[in-house]
Enzyme design. Sequence first.
Site, mmCIF file in Angstrom:
data_model
loop_
_atom_site.group_PDB
_atom_site.id
_atom_site.type_symbol
_atom_site.label_atom_id
_atom_site.label_comp_id
_atom_site.label_asym_id
_atom_site.label_seq_id
_atom_site.Cartn_x
_atom_site.Cartn_y
_atom_site.Cartn_z
ATOM 1 C CB SER A 48 -2.196 -2.392 1.821
ATOM 2 O OG SER A 48 -1.789 -3.807 1.550
ATOM 3 C CB THR A 169 -4.067 -0.889 -3.357
ATOM 4 O OG1 THR A 169 -3.315 -0.789 -2.437
ATOM 5 C CG2 THR A 169 -4.272 -0.154 -4.765
ATOM 6 N NE ARG A 179 -0.867 8.075 -4.227
ATOM 7 C CZ ARG A 179 -0.501 6.886 -3.957
ATOM 8 N NH1 ARG A 179 -1.932 6.064 -4.186
ATOM 9 N NH2 ARG A 179 0.263 6.758 -4.593
ATOM 10 C CB THR A 202 3.338 -3.566 -5.124
ATOM 11 O OG1 THR A 202 2.832 -3.708 -3.863
ATOM 12 C CG2 THR A 202 4.354 -4.816 -5.033
ATOM 13 N N GLY A 203 3.901 -0.670 -5.410
ATOM 14 C CA GLY A 203 5.234 0.290 -4.392
ATOM 15 C C GLY A 203 4.923 1.358 -4.204
HETATM 16 N N1 GLY Z 1 0.735 1.315 -5.264
HETATM 17 C C1 GLY Z 1 -0.447 1.858 -5.029
HETATM 18 C C2 GLY Z 1 0.017 2.952 -4.543
HETATM 19 O O1 GLY Z 1 0.801 3.958 -4.954
HETATM 20 O O2 GLY Z 1 -0.904 3.242 -4.438
#
Ligand code: GLY
Length: 310
Positions: A48, A169, A179, A202-203
């Site tokens: 990820s 990420t 996005r 994170t999340g």
């Molecule tokens: N927390 C990473 C995302 O929503 O892209």
Amino acid sequence: MAWGIIATWRMALEGIIKAKEILENGQSSLDAVETAVNMVEDCPEYRSVGYGGLPNENCQVELDAAFMDGDTLSIGAVGGLRDFKNPVSIARKLMQEKFNIFLVGSGAEEYAHKTGFERINMLTEYSKKEWYKKRKEIYDKNLNPYDGHDTVGMVGLDKRGKIAVATSTSGLFMKKHGRVGDSPLSGSGFYADSKIGAASATGLGEDIMKGCISYEIVSLMDKGYHPQYAAEYAVYNLNKKLIDRRGKAGDISVVCMNNKGEWGVATNINKFSFVVATDSQKPTVYIASFSNGKTTYKEASREWINTHTE
Ligand code: GLY
């Protein structure tokens, strides 16, 4: 003086082991955090973040990353970056700029190219196969496409008292092209102030950014609260607010550290792993969970570490 480093998810372990040496040697937290996040970005098994990251709905890997220097409050960030090896290093480079510190898409790629960053295809064969599998599942079983979104967020404190925070990420699996999540957003995915401390999240970015949670945690630490209290208060307050107003809350997990090297963690999910090393603690992986309105955690076993990447 105290030093320490804390990061989201087990995938940070190898990087934290390296960062510990850097901090022990008296080098800067900026270098420690960048080195450690680069190691996560470069590893295709950590799916990820960086190389081999989770593709968007068009099967393209679009990466978000940020860097913040807690002494100067300088920030650099990129969003929706494609085909560059180490987004967090590009974010660190942007941190030196006075203007244009947050670049997205082709603008970020142009900057990375002009400033000498390596261009590589970040989509691996494995990620492509996962994308086809997921697309089939979505159509066959009418599944929610949006899962598998684990940001590496890292806070480092060096012996001179400088605090750095960084995130990296690929964002939500199957996200819309363009996005951008919370990870490159100051105050949401990260915040650092060397006079106080730093936090990273994170999340589900869409929910994390509704609470500017990293800034909230640093503000609570500034009021004198211990990082553990600040992390739990901020996460459960936002969790409750989202449930009260919207009926549900997405995944939210945070790590934080103050300028004394004391740390905290909070989560609203059942299994959130994180890694810590300090001047008095060897690099350790913990597994945190949410029960009865509180976060509890225990050290992960060697077997668990060897069989899990997230
Ligand atoms: N927390 C990473 C995302 O929503 O892209």
